[in-house]
Write a protein that holds these residues in place. Structure first.
Motif, PDB file in Angstrom:
ATOM      1  N   ILE A  27       0.821  -1.210   0.000  1.00 22.00           N
ATOM      2  CA  ILE A  27       0.000   0.000   0.000  1.00 22.00           C
ATOM      3  C   ILE A  27       0.859   1.266   0.000  1.00 22.00           C
ATOM      4  O   ILE A  27       0.382   2.355  -0.336  1.00 22.00           O
ATOM      5  CB  ILE A  27      -0.961  -0.016   1.214  1.00 22.00           C
ATOM      6  N   LEU A  31      -0.182   2.137  -6.914  1.00 23.37           N
ATOM      7  CA  LEU A  31      -1.082   1.041  -7.220  1.00 23.37           C
ATOM      8  C   LEU A  31      -1.433   1.023  -8.701  1.00 23.37           C
ATOM      9  O   LEU A  31      -1.597   2.071  -9.333  1.00 23.37           O
ATOM     10  CB  LEU A  31      -2.375   1.171  -6.414  1.00 23.37           C
ATOM     11  N   ILE A  33      -4.424   0.362 -10.911  1.00 20.76           N
ATOM     12  CA  ILE A  33      -5.868   0.333 -10.670  1.00 20.76           C
ATOM     13  C   ILE A  33      -6.606   0.176 -11.993  1.00 20.76           C
ATOM     14  O   ILE A  33      -6.344   0.894 -12.959  1.00 20.76           O
ATOM     15  CB  ILE A  33      -6.325   1.627  -9.974  1.00 20.76           C
ATOM     16  N   THR A  44      -7.226  -3.838  -8.098  1.00 18.45           N
ATOM     17  CA  THR A  44      -5.835  -3.395  -8.149  1.00 18.45           C
ATOM     18  C   THR A  44      -4.912  -4.599  -8.276  1.00 18.45           C
ATOM     19  O   THR A  44      -5.326  -5.748  -8.101  1.00 18.45           O
ATOM     20  CB  THR A  44      -5.444  -2.619  -6.872  1.00 18.45           C
ATOM     21  N   VAL A  46      -2.837  -5.319  -6.174  1.00 20.69           N
ATOM     22  CA  VAL A  46      -2.712  -5.901  -4.834  1.00 20.69           C
ATOM     23  C   VAL A  46      -3.838  -6.897  -4.576  1.00 20.69           C
ATOM     24  O   VAL A  46      -3.620  -7.937  -3.949  1.00 20.69           O
ATOM     25  CB  VAL A  46      -2.687  -4.793  -3.762  1.00 20.69           C
ATOM     26  N   THR A  93     -12.405  -2.540  -2.020  1.00 18.40           N
ATOM     27  CA  THR A  93     -11.281  -2.054  -2.830  1.00 18.40           C
ATOM     28  C   THR A  93     -11.325  -0.543  -3.016  1.00 18.40           C
ATOM     29  O   THR A  93     -10.275   0.121  -3.048  1.00 18.40           O
ATOM     30  CB  THR A  93     -11.254  -2.765  -4.192  1.00 18.40           C
ATOM     31  N   VAL A  97      -8.240   1.911  -2.199  1.00 19.81           N
ATOM     32  CA  VAL A  97      -7.635   2.852  -3.148  1.00 19.81           C
ATOM     33  C   VAL A  97      -7.671   4.281  -2.622  1.00 19.81           C
ATOM     34  O   VAL A  97      -6.664   5.003  -2.666  1.00 19.81           O
ATOM     35  CB  VAL A  97      -8.353   2.755  -4.518  1.00 19.81           C
ATOM     36  N   LYS A 100      -7.046   4.037   2.040  1.00 18.94           N
ATOM     37  CA  LYS A 100      -5.980   3.189   2.614  1.00 18.94           C
ATOM     38  C   LYS A 100      -6.409   2.602   3.965  1.00 18.94           C
ATOM     39  O   LYS A 100      -5.576   2.303   4.808  1.00 18.94           O
ATOM     40  CB  LYS A 100      -4.663   3.978   2.755  1.00 18.94           C
TER      41      LYS A 100
END
Length: 267
Positions: A27, A31, A33, A44, A46, A93, A97, A100
């Motif tokens: 994080i 990112l 996205i 993302t 992640v 999500t 984004v 956090k």
């Protein structure tokens, strides 16, 4: 030899915490996205890497188990026979984004169609909600007491404001519900909101369109808190197909289904 639910829960706890540590490191970096079904349905890199991490851990350790995940790493399942891990790598999500925080990893373990282990991990707050069927609900290592079942006029209900302004058949019903209850909240993560009902931070959570990975872990938490999660008409949730969901303390759940939700057509 088939591992016990206790063994599965212990292993899942280790993996979900390790996945959380990976997310906290990721994080801090830029990112990647993308959107899926629309501009508000985000994914993302992640999300994908977290799902891949959990998939590798689960399938390597338990090669006979099945895996159902949100981001494309999934078995093609037509039944829930055997042991199925249903995983949402990042539930919330958009919060992940933009804020956090206020997102969670969710894992539900289904054995021959029965939910036996549920985990919802608030990565940033370090709160792990976890339960084994028949053994109670815990937040980290603290066992949680059964929640108080309040009447509707004293209840706090989790509800996305979009459902109040979009022109749907259920819109007037939801507006009436909001006017009757004590207040509403929207945290942007179905898994967390279900966990909050289970630990008595809210009294109910309502959503018109959720997938199994959104609620698989949360339903097991709710069951251990003597709460219910069903479709709007009171039918059992499917762990293979998406649809509406109302999660609430038992008496309040009966009121919501009978007086507000059971006759609504969801489109």
């Amino acid at each position: 030899m088939q591992p016990t639910s206790i063994e599965l829960e212990r292993q899942a706890r280790l993996w979900i915490i390790e996945a959380g540590e990976r997310i906290k490191r990721a994080i801090q970096q830029p990112l990647e996205i993308n959107s899926k079904s629309g501009p508000d349905d985000l994914v993302t890199d992640v999300d994908k890497s977290t799902e891949a991490f959990l998939h590798e851990k689960i399938t390597t350790t338990y090669p006979n188990h099945h895996f159902l995940g949100e981001e494309g790493v999934a078995d093609k399942l037509s039944s829930l026979q055997g042991t199925v891990w249903i995983v949402d790598p990042i539930d919330g999500t958009m919060n992940f984004v933009h804020q956090k925080q206020n997102f969670a990893i969710s894992i539900g373990i289904i054995e021959d169609g029965v939910g036996t282990v549920g985990l919802v991990y608030d990565v940033i707050k370090g709160e792990l909600f976890h339960a084994i069927k028949g053994k109670g609900l815990y937040v980290n290592d603290l066992k949680v007491n059964l929640p108080e079942d309040r009447p509707l006029h004293e209840a706090i209900i989790g509800l996305n404001a979009n459902w109040l302004v979009e022109k749907r058949p259920i819109q007037p019903t939801l507006i009436n519900l909001v006017q009757t209850c004590r207040g509403t909240r929207s945290y942007g993560s179905a898994a967390l909101e279900m966990a909050y009902v289970a630990v008595d931070r809210m009294d109910a959570y309502i959503s018109l369109n959720l997938s199994p990975w959104d609620y698989a872990g949360g339903t097991i938490l709710l069951n251990e808190a003597n709460c219910l999660a069903t479709r709007f008409n009171g039918e059992e949730l499917s762990m293979l197909n998406k649809g509406s969901m109302v999660a609430a303390k038992r008496k309040l759940h009966a009121v919501l289904v009978k007086d507000y939700l059971s006759n609504e057509v969801i489109s």
